[in-house]
Design a protein around this motif. Structure first.
Motif, PDB file in Angstrom:
ATOM      1  N   PRO A   6      63.482 127.612  -2.846  1.00 58.99           N
ATOM      2  CA  PRO A   6      64.351 128.735  -2.944  1.00 58.99           C
ATOM      3  C   PRO A   6      64.671 129.656  -1.813  1.00 58.99           C
ATOM      4  CG  PRO A   6      62.438 128.869  -4.353  1.00 58.99           C
ATOM      5  CD  PRO A   6      62.322 127.647  -3.387  1.00 58.99           C
ATOM      6  N   SER A   7      63.490 129.810  -0.722  1.00 57.65           N
ATOM      7  CA  SER A   7      63.852 130.522   0.306  1.00 57.65           C
ATOM      8  C   SER A   7      64.980 129.805   1.131  1.00 57.65           C
ATOM      9  CB  SER A   7      62.536 130.730   0.912  1.00 57.65           C
ATOM     10  OG  SER A   7      62.170 129.324   1.291  1.00 57.65           O
ATOM     11  N   GLU A   8      65.122 128.739   0.938  1.00 60.55           N
ATOM     12  CA  GLU A   8      66.189 128.114   2.228  1.00 60.55           C
ATOM     13  C   GLU A   8      67.727 128.041   1.602  1.00 60.55           C
ATOM     14  OE1 GLU A   8      64.764 123.988   2.915  1.00 60.55           O
ATOM     15  OE2 GLU A   8      63.058 124.831   4.127  1.00 60.55           O
ATOM     16  N   GLU A   9      67.746 128.301   0.289  1.00 59.28           N
ATOM     17  CA  GLU A   9      69.015 128.119  -0.495  1.00 59.28           C
ATOM     18  C   GLU A   9      69.310 129.300  -0.791  1.00 59.28           C
ATOM     19  OE1 GLU A   9      70.685 124.864  -3.371  1.00 59.28           O
ATOM     20  OE2 GLU A   9      69.557 126.266  -4.325  1.00 59.28           O
ATOM     21  N   VAL A  10      70.819 129.821  -0.416  1.00 62.06           N
ATOM     22  CA  VAL A  10      71.277 131.151  -0.911  1.00 62.06           C
ATOM     23  C   VAL A  10      72.333 131.309  -2.017  1.00 62.06           C
ATOM     24  CG1 VAL A  10      70.280 132.687   1.073  1.00 62.06           C
ATOM     25  CG2 VAL A  10      72.703 131.374   1.021  1.00 62.06           C
ATOM     26  N   ILE A  11      72.918 129.826  -2.026  1.00 61.52           N
ATOM     27  CA  ILE A  11      74.068 130.034  -2.870  1.00 61.52           C
ATOM     28  C   ILE A  11      73.994 128.466  -3.500  1.00 61.52           C
ATOM     29  CG2 ILE A  11      76.710 129.955  -3.614  1.00 61.52           C
ATOM     30  CD1 ILE A  11      76.943 132.275  -1.678  1.00 61.52           C
ATOM     31  N   ARG A  12      74.136 128.336  -4.759  1.00 66.27           N
ATOM     32  CA  ARG A  12      74.286 127.119  -5.342  1.00 66.27           C
ATOM     33  C   ARG A  12      75.133 126.840  -6.700  1.00 66.27           C
ATOM     34  NH1 ARG A  12      70.481 122.955  -5.362  1.00 66.27           N
ATOM     35  NH2 ARG A  12      70.198 121.814  -7.306  1.00 66.27           N
ATOM     36  N   PHE A  13      76.066 125.986  -6.253  1.00 67.04           N
ATOM     37  CA  PHE A  13      77.123 125.724  -7.574  1.00 67.04           C
ATOM     38  C   PHE A  13      76.496 124.156  -8.109  1.00 67.04           C
ATOM     39  CE2 PHE A  13      81.071 128.039  -7.064  1.00 67.04           C
ATOM     40  CZ  PHE A  13      80.574 128.833  -5.865  1.00 67.04           C
ATOM     41  N   GLU A  14      76.501 124.322  -9.700  1.00 69.67           N
ATOM     42  CA  GLU A  14      75.809 123.171 -10.239  1.00 69.67           C
ATOM     43  C   GLU A  14      76.839 122.924 -11.062  1.00 69.67           C
ATOM     44  OE1 GLU A  14      71.117 123.907 -10.158  1.00 69.67           O
ATOM     45  OE2 GLU A  14      72.099 123.630 -12.280  1.00 69.67           O
ATOM     46  N   ASN A  15      77.825 121.524 -10.943  1.00 67.92           N
ATOM     47  CA  ASN A  15      78.594 121.123 -12.009  1.00 67.92           C
ATOM     48  C   ASN A  15      79.630 122.110 -12.429  1.00 67.92           C
ATOM     49  OD1 ASN A  15      77.772 118.486 -11.787  1.00 67.92           O
ATOM     50  ND2 ASN A  15      75.850 118.869 -12.909  1.00 67.92           N
ATOM     51  N   MET A  56      81.681 133.026  -6.319  1.00 71.57           N
ATOM     52  CA  MET A  56      80.220 133.563  -5.799  1.00 71.57           C
ATOM     53  C   MET A  56      79.978 134.802  -5.880  1.00 71.57           C
ATOM     54  SD  MET A  56      80.515 131.666  -2.168  1.00 71.57           S
ATOM     55  CE  MET A  56      80.759 129.773  -2.037  1.00 71.57           C
ATOM     56  N   LEU A  57      81.104 135.929  -6.019  1.00 72.88           N
ATOM     57  CA  LEU A  57      80.730 137.365  -6.326  1.00 72.88           C
ATOM     58  C   LEU A  57      80.898 137.823  -7.735  1.00 72.88           C
ATOM     59  CD1 LEU A  57      82.697 138.858  -3.265  1.00 72.88           C
ATOM     60  CD2 LEU A  57      80.564 139.232  -3.876  1.00 72.88           C
ATOM     61  N   GLY A  58      81.177 136.564  -8.616  1.00 68.94           N
ATOM     62  CA  GLY A  58      81.181 137.120 -10.015  1.00 68.94           C
ATOM     63  C   GLY A  58      82.506 137.892 -10.399  1.00 68.94           C
ATOM     64  N   LEU A  59      83.570 137.675  -9.389  1.00 69.34           N
ATOM     65  CA  LEU A  59      84.728 138.361  -9.727  1.00 69.34           C
ATOM     66  C   LEU A  59      85.676 137.460 -10.548  1.00 69.34           C
ATOM     67  CD1 LEU A  59      85.360 139.874  -6.163  1.00 69.34           C
ATOM     68  CD2 LEU A  59      84.694 140.994  -8.094  1.00 69.34           C
ATOM     69  N   MET A  60      85.479 136.267 -10.824  1.00 71.64           N
ATOM     70  CA  MET A  60      86.089 135.250 -11.641  1.00 71.64           C
ATOM     71  C   MET A  60      85.072 134.384 -12.205  1.00 71.64           C
ATOM     72  SD  MET A  60      89.191 133.327  -9.916  1.00 71.64           S
ATOM     73  CE  MET A  60      90.529 134.299  -9.616  1.00 71.64           C
ATOM     74  N   THR A  61      85.313 134.030 -13.584  1.00 74.79           N
ATOM     75  CA  THR A  61      84.363 133.276 -14.465  1.00 74.79           C
ATOM     76  C   THR A  61      84.783 131.819 -14.336  1.00 74.79           C
ATOM     77  OG1 THR A  61      85.911 133.252 -16.193  1.00 74.79           O
ATOM     78  CG2 THR A  61      84.255 135.111 -16.188  1.00 74.79           C
ATOM     79  N   TRP A  62      83.736 130.967 -14.859  1.00 76.88           N
ATOM     80  CA  TRP A  62      84.088 129.558 -14.686  1.00 76.88           C
ATOM     81  C   TRP A  62      83.850 128.950 -16.081  1.00 76.88           C
ATOM     82  CZ3 TRP A  62      81.272 132.487 -11.708  1.00 76.88           C
ATOM     83  CH2 TRP A  62      79.746 132.460 -11.981  1.00 76.88           C
ATOM     84  N   ASP A  63      84.248 127.695 -16.404  1.00 77.22           N
ATOM     85  CA  ASP A  63      84.348 127.135 -17.531  1.00 77.22           C
ATOM     86  C   ASP A  63      82.860 126.419 -18.023  1.00 77.22           C
ATOM     87  OD1 ASP A  63      86.781 127.899 -17.674  1.00 77.22           O
ATOM     88  OD2 ASP A  63      87.651 126.227 -16.736  1.00 77.22           O
ATOM     89  N   ALA A  64      82.454 125.834 -16.980  1.00 72.46           N
ATOM     90  CA  ALA A  64      81.036 125.019 -17.345  1.00 72.46           C
ATOM     91  C   ALA A  64      80.063 125.112 -16.021  1.00 72.46           C
ATOM     92  CB  ALA A  64      81.288 123.546 -17.633  1.00 72.46           C
ATOM     93  N   GLY A  65      78.926 124.839 -16.007  1.00 70.72           N
ATOM     94  CA  GLY A  65      78.178 124.824 -14.851  1.00 70.72           C
ATOM     95  C   GLY A  65      77.737 126.001 -14.681  1.00 70.72           C
TER      96      GLY A  65
END
Ligand SMILES: Nc1ncnc2c1ncn2[C@@H]1O[C@H](COP(=O)(O)OP(=O)(O)OP(=O)(O)O)[C@@H](O)[C@H]1O
Ligand SMILES: [Mg+2]
Length: 255
Positions: A6-15, A56-65
């Motif tokens: 976790p310390s090495e990763e700051v942002i992660r998109f999953e599917n 990434m800023l939560g200014l827009m939503t997504w449909d899945a993942g």
């Protein structure tokens, strides 16, 4: 997929899937951004680069993942729940997004006041330091309308830096600027990483900037990332979309 440190990763998109009605932007988007790196994102107009930064800023939503930012799964969070994350992530918007009726000083001070900084001397110090850093000392009392495009972009950068973010998102920070201002902004991005270990994600169409700045480069196409690799490997990538993009850009920039 094994969980990374976790310390090495700051942002992660999953599917992640994202569509606007029938306009599909992402299908199964995966991305892992590492702490302290400069990651450049390339992609044609309308492929969803700005949308990705806004997610990434939560200014827009997504449909899945899921989208995980600094260890927090931000999927479905409301504005109040997003606040602690947003405080740690700065964004330099495509159009600088300054308040036209506020002076440069007020534009920079406003987000500080909003997040509870009350000490006027502290605010003044941070604003002055940021403006010096973007090479615009003494512009505190000017209005955005009185600034050139390059100056406005630099004020936008100063505003993001004033808040001491851990991650900075740049949406085409150098588009439309003259070469001197392009170089200035590029050098600022590099110096932020050097001085503060800042992680930067830079959306750009500028090939020289990409080559100068990037630790890694990602290419968007077909509703996902078709290539992501260290700069040297990216330049040699045989992924067709990468080749087509780099060849077209190189031809444009050749004398
Ligand atoms: N709020 C929105 N509502 C509907 N569609 C949107 C919205 N925001 C973006 N889009 C659509 O999503 C797609 C991707 O937009 P985005 O702004 O992310 O492109 P981009 O890759 O940043 O392009 P450019 O390089 O031109 O800035 C476009 O087709 C755009 O019309
Ligand atoms: Mg965009």
């Amino acid at each position: 997929m094994p969980e990374p440190e976790p310390s090495e990763e700051v942002i992660r998109f999953e599917n992640v899937d994202k569509a606007f009605g029938s306009n599909v932007i992402y299908e199964g988007l995966n991305l892992s951004v590492k702490k302290g790196e400069v990651l450049t994102i390339l992609g044609g107009s309308g492929t969803g680069k700005s949308v990705m930064l806004k997610m990434m800023l939560g200014l827009m939503t997504w449909d899945a993942g899921r989208v995980i930012v600094l260890g927090t799964d931000i999927t479905g969070l409301d504005d109040a729940q997003m606040l602690p994350v947003r405080r740690r992530v700065g964004m330099v918007f495509q159009n600088a997004a300054l308040f036209d009726s506020l002076t440069v000083f007020e534009n920079l001070a406003y987000p500080l006041v909003e997040r509870g900084v009350r000490d006027e001397a502290e605010i003044k110090k941070r604003v002055t330091e940021s403006l010096a850093m973007v090479d615009l000392p003494g512009t505190e009392d000017m209005l955005p309308a009185d600034l050139s495009g390059g100056m406005r972009k630099r004020v936008g950068l100063a505003r993001a830096v004033t808040q001491s973010p851990e991650i900075l998102l740049f949406d085409e920070p150098t588009t439309g600027l003259d070469p001197i201002n392009v170089r200035r902004i590029d050098e600022m991005i590099l110096s932020l990483r050097q001085r503060f270990g800042l992680t930067s994600i830079v959306v750009t169409h500028d090939l020289p900037s990409t080559y100068l700045l990037s630790d890694r480069v990602a290419m968007l196409a077909q509703h996902r990332i078709v290539e992501i690799s260290a700069l040297a490997a990216f330049r040699k990538s045989q992924v067709p979309e990468v080749r087509a993009f780099l060849d077209a850009m190189e031809q444009r920039e050749a004398p």
